[in-house]
Every structure is written in C-alpha cells, then in structure tokens.
Scaffold this motif. Structure first.
Motif, PDB file in Angstrom:
ATOM      1  N   MET A 252      20.223  -8.470 -21.826  1.00 22.87           N
ATOM      2  CA  MET A 252      21.420  -8.278 -21.234  1.00 22.87           C
ATOM      3  C   MET A 252      22.734  -8.424 -21.961  1.00 22.87           C
ATOM      4  SD  MET A 252      20.605  -7.514 -18.134  1.00 22.87           S
ATOM      5  CE  MET A 252      18.939  -6.576 -18.761  1.00 22.87           C
ATOM      6  N   THR A 253      22.821  -9.498 -22.913  1.00 22.70           N
ATOM      7  CA  THR A 253      23.903  -9.516 -23.746  1.00 22.70           C
ATOM      8  C   THR A 253      23.869  -8.408 -24.563  1.00 22.70           C
ATOM      9  OG1 THR A 253      23.416 -11.847 -23.842  1.00 22.70           O
ATOM     10  CG2 THR A 253      24.826 -10.830 -25.569  1.00 22.70           C
ATOM     11  N   ALA A 254      22.713  -7.742 -24.951  1.00 25.18           N
ATOM     12  CA  ALA A 254      22.701  -6.477 -25.823  1.00 25.18           C
ATOM     13  C   ALA A 254      23.328  -5.380 -24.995  1.00 25.18           C
ATOM     14  CB  ALA A 254      21.367  -6.436 -26.522  1.00 25.18           C
ATOM     15  N   ALA A 255      22.928  -5.444 -23.994  1.00 22.03           N
ATOM     16  CA  ALA A 255      23.322  -4.337 -22.924  1.00 22.03           C
ATOM     17  C   ALA A 255      24.764  -4.221 -22.374  1.00 22.03           C
ATOM     18  CB  ALA A 255      22.509  -4.141 -21.910  1.00 22.03           C
ATOM     19  N   GLY A 256      25.442  -5.161 -22.885  1.00 15.13           N
ATOM     20  CA  GLY A 256      26.782  -5.537 -22.537  1.00 15.13           C
ATOM     21  C   GLY A 256      27.087  -6.207 -21.220  1.00 15.13           C
ATOM     22  N   VAL A 257      25.854  -6.813 -20.687  1.00 15.19           N
ATOM     23  CA  VAL A 257      25.967  -7.705 -19.590  1.00 15.19           C
ATOM     24  C   VAL A 257      26.328  -9.157 -19.896  1.00 15.19           C
ATOM     25  CG1 VAL A 257      25.153  -8.341 -17.157  1.00 15.19           C
ATOM     26  CG2 VAL A 257      24.909  -5.829 -18.310  1.00 15.19           C
ATOM     27  N   THR A 258      27.455  -9.892 -19.570  1.00 19.00           N
ATOM     28  CA  THR A 258      27.555 -11.094 -19.873  1.00 19.00           C
ATOM     29  C   THR A 258      28.216 -12.087 -19.138  1.00 19.00           C
ATOM     30  OG1 THR A 258      29.781 -10.410 -20.919  1.00 19.00           O
ATOM     31  CG2 THR A 258      27.986 -10.244 -22.608  1.00 19.00           C
ATOM     32  N   SER A 259      27.713 -11.625 -17.965  1.00 13.14           N
ATOM     33  CA  SER A 259      28.088 -12.624 -16.757  1.00 13.14           C
ATOM     34  C   SER A 259      27.021 -12.550 -15.938  1.00 13.14           C
ATOM     35  CB  SER A 259      29.509 -12.288 -16.153  1.00 13.14           C
ATOM     36  OG  SER A 259      29.510 -10.865 -15.626  1.00 13.14           O
ATOM     37  N   TYR A 260      26.774 -13.459 -14.913  1.00 13.62           N
ATOM     38  CA  TYR A 260      25.665 -13.784 -14.212  1.00 13.62           C
ATOM     39  C   TYR A 260      26.005 -14.460 -12.638  1.00 13.62           C
ATOM     40  CZ  TYR A 260      22.914 -12.912 -18.273  1.00 13.62           C
ATOM     41  OH  TYR A 260      22.389 -12.384 -19.354  1.00 13.62           O
ATOM     42  N   LYS A 261      25.308 -14.064 -11.726  1.00 15.60           N
ATOM     43  CA  LYS A 261      25.774 -14.607 -10.378  1.00 15.60           C
ATOM     44  C   LYS A 261      24.609 -15.252  -9.809  1.00 15.60           C
ATOM     45  CE  LYS A 261      27.737 -13.729  -6.031  1.00 15.60           C
ATOM     46  NZ  LYS A 261      28.397 -12.648  -4.936  1.00 15.60           N
ATOM     47  N   VAL A 262      24.812 -16.529  -9.578  1.00 10.97           N
ATOM     48  CA  VAL A 262      23.703 -17.103  -8.553  1.00 10.97           C
ATOM     49  C   VAL A 262      24.222 -17.469  -7.312  1.00 10.97           C
ATOM     50  CG1 VAL A 262      22.681 -18.145 -10.569  1.00 10.97           C
ATOM     51  CG2 VAL A 262      24.351 -19.634  -9.346  1.00 10.97           C
ATOM     52  N   TYR A 263      23.193 -17.489  -6.145  1.00  8.24           N
ATOM     53  CA  TYR A 263      23.520 -17.692  -4.941  1.00  8.24           C
ATOM     54  C   TYR A 263      22.819 -19.066  -4.457  1.00  8.24           C
ATOM     55  CZ  TYR A 263      24.802 -12.566  -4.179  1.00  8.24           C
ATOM     56  OH  TYR A 263      25.303 -11.677  -4.212  1.00  8.24           O
ATOM     57  N   LEU A 264      23.906 -19.938  -3.675  1.00  5.63           N
ATOM     58  CA  LEU A 264      23.395 -21.184  -3.101  1.00  5.63           C
ATOM     59  C   LEU A 264      23.135 -20.949  -1.525  1.00  5.63           C
ATOM     60  CD1 LEU A 264      25.782 -23.658  -4.986  1.00  5.63           C
ATOM     61  CD2 LEU A 264      23.615 -22.619  -5.699  1.00  5.63           C
ATOM     62  N   ALA A 265      23.177 -19.853  -1.092  1.00  4.81           N
ATOM     63  CA  ALA A 265      23.168 -19.456   0.433  1.00  4.81           C
ATOM     64  C   ALA A 265      22.288 -18.183   0.086  1.00  4.81           C
ATOM     65  CB  ALA A 265      24.073 -19.538   1.171  1.00  4.81           C
ATOM     66  N   TYR A 266      21.886 -17.820   1.690  1.00  6.47           N
ATOM     67  CA  TYR A 266      20.936 -16.511   1.781  1.00  6.47           C
ATOM     68  C   TYR A 266      19.567 -16.459   1.467  1.00  6.47           C
ATOM     69  CZ  TYR A 266      25.650 -13.886   2.273  1.00  6.47           C
ATOM     70  OH  TYR A 266      26.955 -13.835   2.890  1.00  6.47           O
ATOM     71  N   ASP A 267      18.767 -16.814   2.246  1.00  4.20           N
ATOM     72  CA  ASP A 267      17.351 -17.176   1.847  1.00  4.20           C
ATOM     73  C   ASP A 267      16.853 -15.865   1.098  1.00  4.20           C
ATOM     74  OD1 ASP A 267      17.591 -19.419   3.500  1.00  4.20           O
ATOM     75  OD2 ASP A 267      16.679 -18.516   5.313  1.00  4.20           O
ATOM     76  N   ALA A 268      17.086 -15.044   1.057  1.00  7.68           N
ATOM     77  CA  ALA A 268      16.505 -13.775   0.218  1.00  7.68           C
ATOM     78  C   ALA A 268      16.947 -13.932  -1.176  1.00  7.68           C
ATOM     79  CB  ALA A 268      16.662 -12.452   0.932  1.00  7.68           C
ATOM     80  N   LEU A 269      18.127 -14.572  -1.269  1.00  3.61           N
ATOM     81  CA  LEU A 269      18.696 -14.538  -2.668  1.00  3.61           C
ATOM     82  C   LEU A 269      18.824 -15.816  -3.354  1.00  3.61           C
ATOM     83  CD1 LEU A 269      21.878 -12.305  -1.752  1.00  3.61           C
ATOM     84  CD2 LEU A 269      19.864 -11.511  -2.945  1.00  3.61           C
ATOM     85  N   ARG A 270      18.936 -16.974  -2.569  1.00  5.66           N
ATOM     86  CA  ARG A 270      19.348 -18.196  -3.271  1.00  5.66           C
ATOM     87  C   ARG A 270      18.240 -18.790  -4.185  1.00  5.66           C
ATOM     88  NH1 ARG A 270      18.942 -23.191   0.849  1.00  5.66           N
ATOM     89  NH2 ARG A 270      17.781 -22.388   2.456  1.00  5.66           N
ATOM     90  N   LEU A 271      18.846 -19.696  -5.098  1.00  2.86           N
ATOM     91  CA  LEU A 271      17.780 -20.314  -6.187  1.00  2.86           C
ATOM     92  C   LEU A 271      18.253 -21.871  -5.786  1.00  2.86           C
ATOM     93  CD1 LEU A 271      18.774 -18.339  -9.274  1.00  2.86           C
ATOM     94  CD2 LEU A 271      16.669 -18.358  -7.944  1.00  2.86           C
ATOM     95  N   GLY A 272      16.902 -22.814  -6.281  1.00  2.00           N
ATOM     96  CA  GLY A 272      17.236 -24.266  -6.375  1.00  2.00           C
ATOM     97  C   GLY A 272      17.930 -24.604  -7.470  1.00  2.00           C
ATOM     98  N   ASP A 273      18.453 -25.856  -7.293  1.00  2.00           N
ATOM     99  CA  ASP A 273      19.275 -26.546  -8.443  1.00  2.00           C
ATOM    100  C   ASP A 273      18.691 -26.405  -9.575  1.00  2.00           C
ATOM    101  OD1 ASP A 273      21.028 -26.990  -6.130  1.00  2.00           O
ATOM    102  OD2 ASP A 273      20.723 -29.303  -6.081  1.00  2.00           O
ATOM    103  N   ARG A 274      17.482 -26.715 -10.012  1.00  2.00           N
ATOM    104  CA  ARG A 274      16.827 -26.826 -11.089  1.00  2.00           C
ATOM    105  C   ARG A 274      17.207 -25.347 -11.906  1.00  2.00           C
ATOM    106  NH1 ARG A 274      11.127 -28.795 -13.599  1.00  2.00           N
ATOM    107  NH2 ARG A 274      11.308 -28.020 -15.680  1.00  2.00           N
ATOM    108  N   ALA A 275      16.706 -24.402 -11.143  1.00  2.00           N
ATOM    109  CA  ALA A 275      17.026 -22.942 -11.653  1.00  2.00           C
ATOM    110  C   ALA A 275      18.296 -22.443 -12.086  1.00  2.00           C
ATOM    111  CB  ALA A 275      16.254 -21.964 -10.612  1.00  2.00           C
TER     112      ALA A 275
END
Length: 463
Positions: A142-165
């Motif tokens: 992703m860095t090589a493709a010019g994508v240098t930012s990420y998003k995580v969701y702490l809500a929405y069952d279909a999207l959210r991740l646990g704290d360790r992730a």
C-alpha cells in the motif's frame, strides 16, 4: 499556459498578503508583490478576492454499497464535481477491505470506480476490516501504491476490529510512516443501546441518538488513544462530535501523545433537536456519530479557535431521503447512516467561522488545506501557496451571498441537511494544476482530476 493572478489577497501559511501569483507548467512559479513583468498567456484580475490553496476533504464515502438497495447517491463523478464546485481540489475516499479478502483487491476496486471519472484530484485511505499476517505484509505494498493512511472501526459489526488487531495495525503503520484513524464508538454499547430502544418500542429516528450517547464516543476515543500510546504511534480521530471525546484527546496530549482530531460541519452547526422533527424527516439527519447537544457544538467551536482540532472534513455519505433512507421507516436501526456535505463544507466554515469572527483566514486554510496535506502525505505539493507547489488554486469571492438549497446543489442527493442556511462567499474560480475547472462559480471542466499518490504523514504535533 503561463497564468498571472493579479491583485488578490494571498492567504499564506503565516497570514494573508496582497500580491500576485504566477503559474507555469501546472506549478506555482512565483508569488508576492507585483509580477506584471512576467509573461503570461492569461491574466486573472483577483482584486477584492481571496486566494487560497485548493481545499482537501480527507473524509468522503462515494459509490459505497455499490449495487445494493442502500447504495450512496453520489458516485465519484457526481461527488467530485460537487466537491470541485465548492473549492475542494482533492478528496480522500475510503477504500474498504472485504472480510476474507485482500487490501490489494479493495484498492483495485476503488480505482476502478474512480479512475477517469473524477472532476477533482483524489486519493484513498485503506479501511482494514480483517487483520492477519498476510494483511500486515500488504501494508508495504500500500505504501508503494501511495496509500499511507488507514482506518479502523471500533463500531459496526461488519467492520470493527478487536483491540489487539488495532494495536498491531498501529505498530505496523508507524513502521511505514503511515497514519491510522478510527471511527470511535464502543460497538458493544451501540449494539446494546439499539437493542434496548427497540425492546422499548422506540423505532423512530428519535431513538438513534439515544442508542449511542456521548459516553459511547468518549470511551472509544479514550481506548483508541490508549492503544496508540502503547504502540508509540500517532492517532487520528475522525468526525469528533463530543466534548467528552475532546477532553480525552486533551489528556492524551498532556501525556505527550501525538493526537490529531477531525470534526465536520454538522457537529458545529446542527444539533440533536433535528431528531425531533415531524413524520420521518429526522431520518435525513441520521449519521454516526449522531448530532449532539449545543454544549458539544460550543466546545468544538472553542477547540477550533484554540487550534486543538486539526482538520475539518465532511464524512460525506449521501443517501436519498426518498430512497435508501426509507429502509428504516419502521426501524430506526435500518436507516442508512450518513449525510451529504462535500459541496458546502468550505462555504459553511467561511460563513460561520471566518465571517462570524470565530476563525482567522489562516486558521481556515490550516483546517481545510494545509493540515490535511501534511497529515496525509501531500505537503508541500498540495495544501499551501508556495513556489513549487501544484497550482491547485481557489479564487474566493467574499462579497457573494446566497442560500444553501438542494434545488441548486450539485451533490446527487435529494436533500441538503443545511437547507435554507444563508452563506457568504463562494469559490468563484478554481484551478487544477493551473487549468480552469470552475469559473464564475460554475464547473466548466470535469475532466481534470488526477490520482494523488501520497508519501509519509508529516505530523505537526510531534514533541
């Protein structure tokens, strides 16, 4: 062709000055003072006008849920055209990984939707919805493709991740020089709140804010900041809506953390009384986090004036009222969450911030252009009026007045949450890489948008 913009008030990083700006080969070649001695094929008289760097909206959702009953009203063609009309020259949309799939496929999908269709420039964040070692290895790609930012969701069952992730993503992003943002609501508390309201028979839009009160955001902000602290990584909170979340960020900064905050016009100018409208009208204002109290809005305005909030974005996510919003007529939790705003963000912040005396012109530029450019790896190519920067320019007419109306907007949605708001000023002329895209307030060329490959985040709160 060489272009000379004469006599405008140039809003620079350290304040406005009256002078000229000269463009050659798509770049700012000179600025300040009288540049009439330079040869130009085109001269633009900007006397009485403000000259801004092109605005950046770092939070949009175009062509989301493609092909489904709850598909967004704006695709990349309509959304970027509306953005351009308001003076936004770069949008950063969220490519979103499907669970069980790769980041590469998500990026390919978003490029297929956007490439060749954007009226303004565009870039992508990457939303991670499943975390494993394979995805970790993809982050370098992703860095090589010019994508240098990420998003995580702490809500929405279909999207959210646990704290360790989330913690591990923060660690890897730090190694890549990338920035991680989070949708900060406690997903378990949201689910419990929704279930409680439905069990009580509260099925109208009025139940939406009750199901996810201020504490739900405050707790999630605190938790995300703790994960960032333990990972030693910078963190970015999207669409901050509450004083409680703001206080959590202040405490983290006092501890020495690198914390960035974003808010949106709806959390400054609209309040929770919109959920008490007659009939089903309140569905227009269902977004997450929901609209908050007047006290929350006042706290956010104060934080803006104090320089505590870094970026003003929109979270533009448009659903037709006489369309997908109707899916929740019998159950508020089925109302697609989101509101339009990509077209009106600059004029709302100018009118109710600058013209109202709450913000300076320099603060306006920092919120809409310079800070997002720095945080998301586009500075100084974008976000600033400086020699060598791209000639993405907004010539702003501060004397223009009007009223926001769905009947005249370019956003491809059947309502405006800011219907009837009086506004002052507008983007009169917009240049993309020196070419005229908006003239006299009208889009005259919708084919100038280009993909922006981004570098590392250049945080400004590093201690």
């Amino acid at each position: 062709m060489p272009t000379l913009i004469q006599g405008g008030r140039l809003v620079l990083s350290d304040g406005p000055v009256v002078g000229d700006l000269y463009i050659d080969q798509g770049k700012i070649a000179a600025l300040g003072g009288d540049l009439s001695h330079l040869e130009a094929d085109r001269v633009i008289d900007a006397r009485g006008k403000l000259i801004f760097p092109g605005f950046i909206d770092a939070h949009t959702h175009f062509e989301m849920n493609a092909g489904l009953p709850n598909e967004t009203a704006d695709n990349f063609a309509t959304g970027t055209r509306a953005a351009l009309a308001g003076g936004t020259t770069v949008i950063v949309d969220f490519a979103t990984q499907d669970r069980g799939d790769t980041l590469a496929r998500a990026l390919d999908t978003w490029h297929s939707r956007a490439d060749g269709r954007c009226a303004c420039h565009y870039a992508f964040h990457m939303a991670i919805t499943e975390w494993n070692e394979s995805v970790r290895r993809e982050m370098a790609d992703m860095t090589a493709a010019g994508v240098t930012s990420y998003k995580v969701y702490l809500a929405y069952d279909a999207l959210r991740l646990g704290d360790r992730a989330v913690y591990e993503i923060l660690e890897e992003a730090k190694a890549q020089g990338a920035l991680v943002s989070a949708h900060c609501e406690n997903g378990d508390l949201v689910s419990a709140g929704v279930a409680r309201q439905k069990a009580l028979g509260h099925l109208t839009p009025a139940a939406h804010p009750v199901s996810r009160p201020a504490g739900v955001e405050g707790e999630a902000v605190e938790r995300f900041l703790t994960l960032g602290e333990e990972a030693g990584a910078p963190v970015y909170v999207v669409h901050l809506s509450t004083a409680r979340g703001l206080e959590a960020a202040r405490r983290a900064r006092q501890r020495g953390q690198e914390v960035y905050l974003e808010t949106c016009p709806q959390y400054l100018l609209l309040n929770e009384d919109k959920y008490q409208l007659p009939g089903f009208e309140s569905a227009k204002y269902v977004c997450s986090p929901p609209l908050r109290s007047q006290g929350d809005s006042a706290a956010l305005w104060q934080a803006l004036a104090a320089g505590e909030i870094d970026v003003m974005s929109t979270d533009h996510c448009s659903f037709d009222f006489d369309g997908p919003k109707q899916l929740g007529r019998e159950d508020f939790s089925a109302i697609p969450n989101g509101m339009p705003g990509v077209e009106t963000r600059p004029v709302l912040l100018y009118t109710y911030g600058v013209a109202a005396g709450r913000l300076t012109l320099t603060q306006f530029v920092h919120l809409l252009a310079e800070e997002p450019a720095k945080l998301f790896g586009m500075y100084p190519r974008k976000g600033v009026l400086a020699v060598g920067s791209d000639a993405d320019i907004v010539i702003w007419d501060p004397a223009w007045t009007g009223t926001i109306s769905a009947a005249t907007q370019l956003q491809n949605v059947d309502y405006s949450p800011f219907e009837g708001f009086p506004v002052a000023g507008r983007a009169d002329t917009v240049l993309l890489l020196g070419e005229t895209a908006v003239e006299g307030g009208r889009v005259v060329d919708s084919g100038l948008g280009r993909y922006v490959s981004r570098g590392p985040s250049l945080g400004t709160r590093r201690l």
